[in-house]
Motif scaffolding. Sequence first.
Motif, PDB file in Angstrom:
ATOM      1  N   ARG A  75       0.986  45.539 -16.756  1.00 19.90           N
ATOM      2  CA  ARG A  75       2.542  45.385 -16.396  1.00 19.90           C
ATOM      3  C   ARG A  75       2.879  45.744 -15.456  1.00 19.90           C
ATOM      4  N   VAL A  76       2.458  46.822 -14.816  1.00 18.32           N
ATOM      5  CA  VAL A  76       2.868  47.355 -13.324  1.00 18.32           C
ATOM      6  C   VAL A  76       2.247  46.335 -12.430  1.00 18.32           C
ATOM      7  N   GLY A  77       1.175  45.934 -12.535  1.00 17.50           N
ATOM      8  CA  GLY A  77       0.512  45.165 -11.683  1.00 17.50           C
ATOM      9  C   GLY A  77       1.363  43.744 -11.471  1.00 17.50           C
ATOM     10  N   VAL A  78       1.891  43.314 -12.542  1.00 14.79           N
ATOM     11  CA  VAL A  78       2.585  42.012 -12.648  1.00 14.79           C
ATOM     12  C   VAL A  78       3.933  42.270 -11.842  1.00 14.79           C
ATOM     13  N   ALA A  79       4.548  43.412 -12.116  1.00 16.57           N
ATOM     14  CA  ALA A  79       5.858  43.568 -11.481  1.00 16.57           C
ATOM     15  C   ALA A  79       5.504  43.949  -9.931  1.00 16.57           C
ATOM     16  N   ARG A  80       4.351  44.493  -9.479  1.00 15.71           N
ATOM     17  CA  ARG A  80       4.062  44.708  -7.982  1.00 15.71           C
ATOM     18  C   ARG A  80       3.969  43.315  -7.406  1.00 15.71           C
ATOM     19  N   ALA A  81       3.530  42.381  -8.036  1.00 15.47           N
ATOM     20  CA  ALA A  81       3.115  41.223  -7.667  1.00 15.47           C
ATOM     21  C   ALA A  81       4.653  40.385  -7.334  1.00 15.47           C
ATOM     22  N   MET A  82       5.611  40.782  -8.240  1.00 11.82           N
ATOM     23  CA  MET A  82       6.790  40.148  -8.104  1.00 11.82           C
ATOM     24  C   MET A  82       7.895  40.763  -7.195  1.00 11.82           C
ATOM     25  N   SER A  83       7.367  41.845  -6.614  1.00 10.59           N
ATOM     26  CA  SER A  83       8.329  42.738  -5.968  1.00 10.59           C
ATOM     27  C   SER A  83       9.169  42.180  -4.902  1.00 10.59           C
ATOM     28  N   ALA A  84       8.572  41.126  -4.202  1.00 10.85           N
ATOM     29  CA  ALA A  84       9.303  40.583  -3.241  1.00 10.85           C
ATOM     30  C   ALA A  84       9.782  39.399  -3.559  1.00 10.85           C
ATOM     31  N   ASP A  85      10.015  39.199  -4.766  1.00 11.36           N
ATOM     32  CA  ASP A  85      10.402  37.847  -5.371  1.00 11.36           C
ATOM     33  C   ASP A  85       9.785  36.666  -4.759  1.00 11.36           C
ATOM     34  N   PRO A  86       8.531  36.677  -4.714  1.00 15.38           N
ATOM     35  CA  PRO A  86       7.823  35.575  -4.185  1.00 15.38           C
ATOM     36  C   PRO A  86       7.830  34.198  -5.393  1.00 15.38           C
ATOM     37  N   PRO A  87       7.794  32.985  -4.447  1.00 15.51           N
ATOM     38  CA  PRO A  87       8.117  31.872  -5.332  1.00 15.51           C
ATOM     39  C   PRO A  87       6.702  31.378  -6.033  1.00 15.51           C
ATOM     40  N   LEU A  88       5.655  32.234  -5.784  1.00 23.35           N
ATOM     41  CA  LEU A  88       4.141  31.771  -6.358  1.00 23.35           C
ATOM     42  C   LEU A  88       3.478  33.078  -6.709  1.00 23.35           C
ATOM     43  N   LEU A  89       3.101  32.852  -7.805  1.00 27.14           N
ATOM     44  CA  LEU A  89       2.159  33.977  -8.200  1.00 27.14           C
ATOM     45  C   LEU A  89       0.666  33.468  -8.503  1.00 27.14           C
TER      46      LEU A  89
END
Length: 398
Positions: free
Chosen positions: A157-171
């Motif tokens: 879950r933290v890994g997902v949160a880190r991936a979204m940290s800068a609010d990217p349009p793409l994951l």
Amino acid sequence: MPAHEQESATAASIRLESLTKRYPGQTEPAVDNLTMDIPAGEIVVLVGPSGSGKTTSLKMINRIIEPTSGRIFIDGEDVTHVNADQLRRRIGYVIQQIGLFPHMTIAENIGMVPRLLGWNRTRISERVDELLDLVGMEPSAYRTRYPKQLSGGQRQRVGVARAMSADPPLLLMDEPFGAIDPITRERLQNEFLRLQSNIRKTIVFVTHDIDEAIKLGDRIAILNKRSKIAQYDTPEAILTAPANDFVADFIGSGASLKRLSLSRVRDVELNQWAVGRLDDDREQLRQALMESDHGSLLLLDGNQRPVRWVNGHDLTRSGESLDRVGLPATATVEPHATLHDALNEMVTSRVGCAIVVDEQRRYQGIVDMRTVMRAIDEMRASSRARDRHAAVQPVEAG
């Protein structure tokens, strides 16, 4: 407000155009002339057998692996030759091994990319708390912990949160749930779908598991060797009309059962069960049980959360508290779960149904075999209607 500190980034469309990767010394390319369009705001799953090049294809999107030839467009912009480090800061990336830095706290891990982008300390702190809350982890309890203090599911879950940290349009997500036990994996899949219903990012997701692809994907690309697309379509279209024998074999048997992963609990009419409250009078509970068609009663706490299943005999045990008699009410699903998830829970339930609860775990209704059979009948009727429609379409002259 600076562009990098905007509150929300819109989802981005992706186009891969003749993307190819050749490794020195190899006679055949790992990825050969891959072309596909990925709509903004959708989950597109790349799935295929081992060696089909799905991870290589994913890694070329953010140029962790540089393509030998071809082009990558994000929202119409050719990013094939832009600065790779800057490109990656615009794209969230989640891998199976998670890759959290062990010497950093959870807050420091999540805030790493915003720090690189020059966000101020207050904004980073607010974003960390916002994301921990979004992935279901209480900020005050987790922001100062270290990765080794978390379970595997919590680290993911933290890994997902880190991936979204800068609010990217793409994951980009490379088998993010692959190394987790089946029960935690199912919960994380459901949490992921709930999350996507809120954030609506464009997500490219790699898995080797067709069931996971069917459950999570808005569209699925089934890849053959060298990332040749065998079929790229919605899960329903792939299950009902496989493009060729390779796709049919990859799907495997039980396609009808797999279609239960296409229906969400929120989309079906729930049945109701006889319920009572823990603080109700026992005679009142017995009367409610007698007036129902069920052999047991579902007891709820003061917040409408399921607690126990009790039968008539349990209600006669006056010497014991109601929260200690009967059986625990544990077979629960949330509205974003699939009917396949609900069926799995029904198998474990002592009363043959899954309890539907909302995000606060408040009782909403139940899913039982009647619910599942209604959904299957509707699927069959829909398939027959499509077949009839296809049969009457005029054939164009050659």
